[in-house]
Structure formats: C-alpha cells, structure tokens
Design an enzyme around this catalytic site. Structure first.
Site, PDB file in Angstrom:
ATOM      1  CB  SER A  88     -19.632 -32.365  57.439  1.00 45.36           C
ATOM      2  OG  SER A  88     -18.842 -33.200  58.261  1.00 45.36           O
ATOM      3  CE1 TYR A 137     -17.604 -27.939  60.108  1.00 46.96           C
ATOM      4  CE2 TYR A 137     -18.075 -30.257  60.495  1.00 46.96           C
ATOM      5  CZ  TYR A 137     -17.589 -29.254  59.677  1.00 46.96           C
ATOM      6  OH  TYR A 137     -17.100 -29.552  58.436  1.00 46.96           O
TER       7      TYR A 137
END
Length: 260
Positions: free
Chosen positions: A142, A155
């Site tokens: 990401s 995350y």
C-alpha cells in the site's frame, strides 16, 4: 513478455483487486487459482474468468492464516496444473482505531492476515517455484508501506513489514530465479475502502465527503481513485518480467499521492 501457461495463485481473489489481477492474468493465457475464504464465490469468479479465456481459472478455499489449509490449497493447485509460477498475496482487511483504543485482538487479526498470510503462502509456493526454475512472488502492499496515516497503526505496520519480507525472498530466491515485489496502491475504490469512509468520518468527526476529498484523494495530482485495473497492470508486469532486474523493488500506484 507474456504469461501464457504460467500457473498462478491469487489470494483474496473472489472480488476487488484480486479478481482484477486474476482477470488480467487469464486474459494473457495464464492458469489462475482463485484462493478465497468464500469457496462458492471463488468458484463463481473462476467460472466467469474461464469462460472469458484464453487462460483458465479454478476456485479453491483458503484461509491464509491457517498453515494446514494453505499447504493443502497450494498442493491442490500444483497437483492439478503441475506446479506454481506466480503467487500474489493479496488477501487483506482493514480495521481503524486510534492507537490507544486499538483492541489487541483486532491488531493480531489484521497482522495475521497480512503478514502470516504472506509468509505461509510464500513458504508453501517457493519449493514449487524452485522446481520449475523460477517464479514471481508479489505482495499487495500500500502507499501505507511508505507512509503513515492516523487510525491505521496495524495496517501501516503490516504493510511496512511486507517490504522487508519481499527483500528477504529476493535475496534467498535469486539463485533459483525466484523474485519478489511489492505493489503499493493508493486508495482503490473497493468494498474495503468504501467501508473505511464512514468509519473514518465517525472516528475523525468529519463528513464522509471530507474523508474522500481531503484524506483519501487530497494529496493526489488529479483527485482520482486508483483503479483495480491500474493495479492489475502492475501485477502483470511483475509476474511477466523475465529476469531478476526488478526483484526486491516496490512500486507505488497512487495518482501521485506518494512519489519516491
């Protein structure tokens, strides 16, 4: 470069980014296992992609945090098609809380799916790749592999960790032709991201429109979401690339949100 005849496993591929990657691979003649928690959805997606061709797909059940299940799934694919050439570790979830409010069970759950899942699927696939003279391991990172955002401690930690894992796989796999890469998308409008919009609005005390325009797209060059097709094209490039020249590298696809 092409993927004709390559044998691939894509986790979390019944929908979203994983499905788009699987579709791109099948369009180029690959054989793709749709590995997902939901076997019925995996089989449905596989049937749709096989009908589209020219490659083919099969659906398999896989909980990426369960070593026995992962190993069984990988063996099922290898037995059916003769090996493994490409792994896309895509399965993931998102949970948002301020750090001091983050439930430990949620922390462990998120890290397990992203990091344990990447580790277990890689561990199971690498022996098959070595047997076939090489392969490609692709992790779904990401922009948060490079950057941080409020509410996303688990995350961000997981996505940073995938960079390190890819670099180790690249070092250990080089002599066998096994390479590893990380794709780092910005915000892609999938169900995972759509779920975050009201959650972040509530946590931050702002409107959903502000979450989209200021937090998600505020730093892009064109106020556009990254598409699943954008990500799939990069996954195709890493999987089809014929040498170790790109191994260990990560690439951001984010409409300029993050540049390095």
């Amino acid at each position: 470069m092409n993927m004709k005849g390559k044998i691939c496993i894509v986790t979390g591929a019944a929908r979203g980014i994983g499905m788009a990657i699987a579709k791109r691979y099948v369009q180029d003649g690959a054989k793709v296992a749709i590995a997902d928690l939901n076997l019925d959805e995996a089989k449905k997606t596989a049937a749709e992609l096989t009908k589209m061709g020219p490659g083919e797909a099969m659906g398999i059940a896989m909980n990426v945090t369960d070593e026995v299940v992962v190993n069984a799934g990988v063996e099922e694919v290898a037995k059916a098609w003769g090996g493994i050439d490409v792994l896309v570790s895509n399965a993931g979830i998102q949970i948002v809380h301020k750090l001091e409010d983050f439930p430990f069970e949620d922390w462990k759950k998120l890290l397990s799916i992203h990091l344990d899942g990447a580790f277990l699927t890689t561990k199971a696939c690498i022996p098959h790749m070595k047997t076939r003279g090489g392969g490609s391991v692709i992790y779904m990172g990401s922009v948060h592999s490079k950057e941080a955002s409020p509410l996303k401690s688990a995350y961000v930690t997981a996505k940073h960790g995938l960079l390190g894992l890819a670099r180790v796989v690249s070092k250990e796999g080089a002599e066998y032709g096994v390479r590893a890469n990380v794709i780092c998308p910005g915000f892609v409008k999938t169900p995972l991201v759509e779920k975050q919009i009201p959650e972040q609005a509530k946590e931050l005390g702002i409107s959903e429109e502000e979450v989209v325009n200021k937090i998600m797209l505020g730093d892009t060059v064109d106020q556009e979401f990254t598409t699943v097709e954008d990500v799939a094209e990069l996954a195709w490039l890493f999987a089809a690339f014929p040498t170790n020249a790109l191994t260990g590298q990560s690439m951001v696809v984010s409409h300029g949100w993050y540049m390095n």
